[in-house]
Design a protein around this motif. Structure first.
Motif, PDB file in Angstrom:
ATOM      1  N   ARG A 116       0.835  -1.194   0.000  1.00 44.62           N
ATOM      2  CA  ARG A 116       0.000   0.000   0.000  1.00 44.62           C
ATOM      3  C   ARG A 116       0.876   1.253   0.000  1.00 44.62           C
ATOM      4  O   ARG A 116       0.625   2.208  -0.738  1.00 44.62           O
ATOM      5  CB  ARG A 116      -0.920  -0.002   1.217  1.00 44.62           C
ATOM      6  CG  ARG A 116      -1.918   1.145   1.221  1.00 44.62           C
ATOM      7  CD  ARG A 116      -2.857   1.128   2.425  1.00 44.62           C
ATOM      8  NE  ARG A 116      -3.598  -0.116   2.509  1.00 44.62           N
ATOM      9  CZ  ARG A 116      -3.603  -0.913   3.566  1.00 44.62           C
ATOM     10  NH1 ARG A 116      -2.920  -0.610   4.629  1.00 44.62           N
ATOM     11  NH2 ARG A 116      -4.311  -2.020   3.566  1.00 44.62           N
ATOM     12  N   ALA A 117       1.934   1.245   0.836  1.00 41.91           N
ATOM     13  CA  ALA A 117       2.843   2.387   0.889  1.00 41.91           C
ATOM     14  C   ALA A 117       3.535   2.576  -0.460  1.00 41.91           C
ATOM     15  O   ALA A 117       3.660   3.708  -0.956  1.00 41.91           O
ATOM     16  CB  ALA A 117       3.866   2.187   2.004  1.00 41.91           C
ATOM     17  N   ASP A 118       3.968   1.479  -1.055  1.00 36.39           N
ATOM     18  CA  ASP A 118       4.625   1.548  -2.369  1.00 36.39           C
ATOM     19  C   ASP A 118       3.664   2.088  -3.429  1.00 36.39           C
ATOM     20  O   ASP A 118       4.040   2.946  -4.243  1.00 36.39           O
ATOM     21  CB  ASP A 118       5.134   0.158  -2.761  1.00 36.39           C
ATOM     22  CG  ASP A 118       5.952   0.177  -4.028  1.00 36.39           C
ATOM     23  OD1 ASP A 118       6.831   1.055  -4.164  1.00 36.39           O
ATOM     24  OD2 ASP A 118       5.714  -0.696  -4.897  1.00 36.39           O
ATOM     25  N   MET A 119       2.428   1.606  -3.403  1.00 41.49           N
ATOM     26  CA  MET A 119       1.438   2.086  -4.366  1.00 41.49           C
ATOM     27  C   MET A 119       1.166   3.580  -4.161  1.00 41.49           C
ATOM     28  O   MET A 119       1.038   4.329  -5.127  1.00 41.49           O
ATOM     29  CB  MET A 119       0.132   1.298  -4.228  1.00 41.49           C
ATOM     30  CG  MET A 119       0.238  -0.152  -4.655  1.00 41.49           C
ATOM     31  SD  MET A 119       0.526  -0.345  -6.391  1.00 41.49           S
ATOM     32  CE  MET A 119      -1.100  -0.060  -7.004  1.00 41.49           C
ATOM     33  N   ASN A 120       1.084   4.000  -2.894  1.00 33.94           N
ATOM     34  CA  ASN A 120       0.863   5.423  -2.629  1.00 33.94           C
ATOM     35  C   ASN A 120       2.009   6.267  -3.172  1.00 33.94           C
ATOM     36  O   ASN A 120       1.780   7.341  -3.738  1.00 33.94           O
ATOM     37  CB  ASN A 120       0.672   5.670  -1.134  1.00 33.94           C
ATOM     38  CG  ASN A 120      -0.674   5.196  -0.631  1.00 33.94           C
ATOM     39  OD1 ASN A 120      -1.611   5.052  -1.405  1.00 33.94           O
ATOM     40  ND2 ASN A 120      -0.776   4.943   0.661  1.00 33.94           N
ATOM     41  N   LYS A 121       3.251   5.784  -3.004  1.00 32.86           N
ATOM     42  CA  LYS A 121       4.411   6.504  -3.551  1.00 32.86           C
ATOM     43  C   LYS A 121       4.313   6.585  -5.068  1.00 32.86           C
ATOM     44  O   LYS A 121       4.567   7.642  -5.656  1.00 32.86           O
ATOM     45  CB  LYS A 121       5.714   5.811  -3.163  1.00 32.86           C
ATOM     46  CG  LYS A 121       6.092   5.977  -1.717  1.00 32.86           C
ATOM     47  CD  LYS A 121       7.386   5.253  -1.401  1.00 32.86           C
ATOM     48  CE  LYS A 121       7.716   5.324   0.077  1.00 32.86           C
ATOM     49  NZ  LYS A 121       8.933   4.557   0.407  1.00 32.86           N
ATOM     50  N   ARG A 122       3.944   5.494  -5.684  1.00 29.09           N
ATOM     51  CA  ARG A 122       3.818   5.495  -7.145  1.00 29.09           C
ATOM     52  C   ARG A 122       2.724   6.450  -7.603  1.00 29.09           C
ATOM     53  O   ARG A 122       2.892   7.176  -8.581  1.00 29.09           O
ATOM     54  CB  ARG A 122       3.533   4.080  -7.654  1.00 29.09           C
ATOM     55  CG  ARG A 122       4.734   3.171  -7.538  1.00 29.09           C
ATOM     56  CD  ARG A 122       4.426   1.811  -8.102  1.00 29.09           C
ATOM     57  NE  ARG A 122       5.568   0.925  -7.914  1.00 29.09           N
ATOM     58  CZ  ARG A 122       5.595  -0.336  -8.256  1.00 29.09           C
ATOM     59  NH1 ARG A 122       4.523  -0.885  -8.822  1.00 29.09           N
ATOM     60  NH2 ARG A 122       6.652  -1.077  -8.053  1.00 29.09           N
ATOM     61  N   PHE A 123       1.601   6.452  -6.904  1.00 26.74           N
ATOM     62  CA  PHE A 123       0.525   7.367  -7.267  1.00 26.74           C
ATOM     63  C   PHE A 123       0.963   8.823  -7.093  1.00 26.74           C
ATOM     64  O   PHE A 123       0.605   9.686  -7.892  1.00 26.74           O
ATOM     65  CB  PHE A 123      -0.742   7.097  -6.460  1.00 26.74           C
ATOM     66  CG  PHE A 123      -1.532   5.914  -6.937  1.00 26.74           C
ATOM     67  CD1 PHE A 123      -1.904   5.814  -8.266  1.00 26.74           C
ATOM     68  CD2 PHE A 123      -1.904   4.896  -6.065  1.00 26.74           C
ATOM     69  CE1 PHE A 123      -2.634   4.727  -8.724  1.00 26.74           C
ATOM     70  CE2 PHE A 123      -2.624   3.807  -6.515  1.00 26.74           C
ATOM     71  CZ  PHE A 123      -2.990   3.726  -7.845  1.00 26.74           C
ATOM     72  N   GLU A 124       1.739   9.081  -6.036  1.00 26.42           N
ATOM     73  CA  GLU A 124       2.253  10.437  -5.839  1.00 26.42           C
ATOM     74  C   GLU A 124       3.166  10.832  -6.992  1.00 26.42           C
ATOM     75  O   GLU A 124       3.105  11.967  -7.484  1.00 26.42           O
ATOM     76  CB  GLU A 124       3.006  10.530  -4.507  1.00 26.42           C
ATOM     77  CG  GLU A 124       2.097  10.497  -3.294  1.00 26.42           C
ATOM     78  CD  GLU A 124       2.870  10.430  -1.991  1.00 26.42           C
ATOM     79  OE1 GLU A 124       4.121  10.502  -2.017  1.00 26.42           O
ATOM     80  OE2 GLU A 124       2.231  10.310  -0.931  1.00 26.42           O
ATOM     81  N   GLN A 125       4.014   9.891  -7.428  1.00 24.33           N
ATOM     82  CA  GLN A 125       4.890  10.175  -8.559  1.00 24.33           C
ATOM     83  C   GLN A 125       4.071  10.440  -9.821  1.00 24.33           C
ATOM     84  O   GLN A 125       4.376  11.368 -10.581  1.00 24.33           O
ATOM     85  CB  GLN A 125       5.862   9.010  -8.794  1.00 24.33           C
ATOM     86  CG  GLN A 125       6.910   8.866  -7.705  1.00 24.33           C
ATOM     87  CD  GLN A 125       7.758   7.616  -7.892  1.00 24.33           C
ATOM     88  OE1 GLN A 125       7.468   6.784  -8.743  1.00 24.33           O
ATOM     89  NE2 GLN A 125       8.797   7.486  -7.080  1.00 24.33           N
ATOM     90  N   VAL A 126       3.045   9.640 -10.040  1.00 25.62           N
ATOM     91  CA  VAL A 126       2.190   9.845 -11.212  1.00 25.62           C
ATOM     92  C   VAL A 126       1.497  11.202 -11.113  1.00 25.62           C
ATOM     93  O   VAL A 126       1.399  11.934 -12.108  1.00 25.62           O
ATOM     94  CB  VAL A 126       1.165   8.695 -11.345  1.00 25.62           C
ATOM     95  CG1 VAL A 126       0.090   9.022 -12.358  1.00 25.62           C
ATOM     96  CG2 VAL A 126       1.866   7.391 -11.700  1.00 25.62           C
ATOM     97  N   ASP A 127       1.033  11.562  -9.906  1.00 26.00           N
ATOM     98  CA  ASP A 127       0.402  12.866  -9.723  1.00 26.00           C
ATOM     99  C   ASP A 127       1.391  13.992 -10.042  1.00 26.00           C
ATOM    100  O   ASP A 127       1.018  14.979 -10.683  1.00 26.00           O
ATOM    101  CB  ASP A 127      -0.118  13.018  -8.289  1.00 26.00           C
ATOM    102  CG  ASP A 127      -1.380  12.211  -8.032  1.00 26.00           C
ATOM    103  OD1 ASP A 127      -2.024  11.795  -9.023  1.00 26.00           O
ATOM    104  OD2 ASP A 127      -1.711  11.984  -6.839  1.00 26.00           O
TER     105      ASP A 127
END
Length: 152
Positions: A88-99
């Motif tokens: 979940r933390a990794d996915m959140n980081k990836r979503f932040e990068q995409v944002d």
């Protein structure tokens, strides 16, 4: 010894005290002659108790195995929860990068929009100048044609 006859044909005899004592002596003599019969009930009870103890020990062992299994399951669930939290933390980081990338793309589009606005302004200025040039050129051409016609 007295006997009594019932309607179904059974005979019940009343035994005297002496008869009862004699029967008891015969039973005691028979048991003394065959001690395995006297001890059969005791052995049977001991066997039953032994079996009960074995069953209780086996149940205790099974309970311990089940408790270990439950503990292992709990550890696995905790590990799975940790993995899910990490994912979940990794996915959140990836979503932040995409944002962030989308924000950069939005900024680029804004820059492109500004450039188009600047080009629109320049084109408006150029169009206005061309219109003036065309008007003056037309005016000069007509004046020159009129002047040539009058002179000739």
């Amino acid at each position: 010894m007295a006997s009594k006859l019932f309607p179904d044909g059974a005979i019940i005899m009343a035994l005297a005290q002496e008869d009862l004592q004699q029967i008891q002596q015969l039973i005691e003599q028979s048991l003394a002659a065959h001690p395995e019969f006297a001890n059969a009930n005791v052995r049977y009870e001991l066997d039953i108790r032994e079996r009960i103890v074995r069953v209780e020990e086996e149940l205790k062992h099974q309970r311990e195995l089940m408790m270990q299994g439950f503990e292992n399951s709990n550890k696995r669930f905790e590990e799975m929860n940790k993995r899910f939290d990490e994912m979940r933390a990794d996915m959140n980081k990836r979503f932040e990068q995409v944002d962030k990338r989308f924000e950069q793309v939005d900024k680029r589009f804004e820059q492109v929009d500004k450039r188009f606005e600047q080009i629109d302004k320049h084109l408006t200025i150029i169009t206005t100048r061309l219109d003036r040039f065309m008007f003056w050129s037309l005016g000069l051409t007509i004046s020159a044609v009129i002047a040539i016609i009058k002179l000739t």
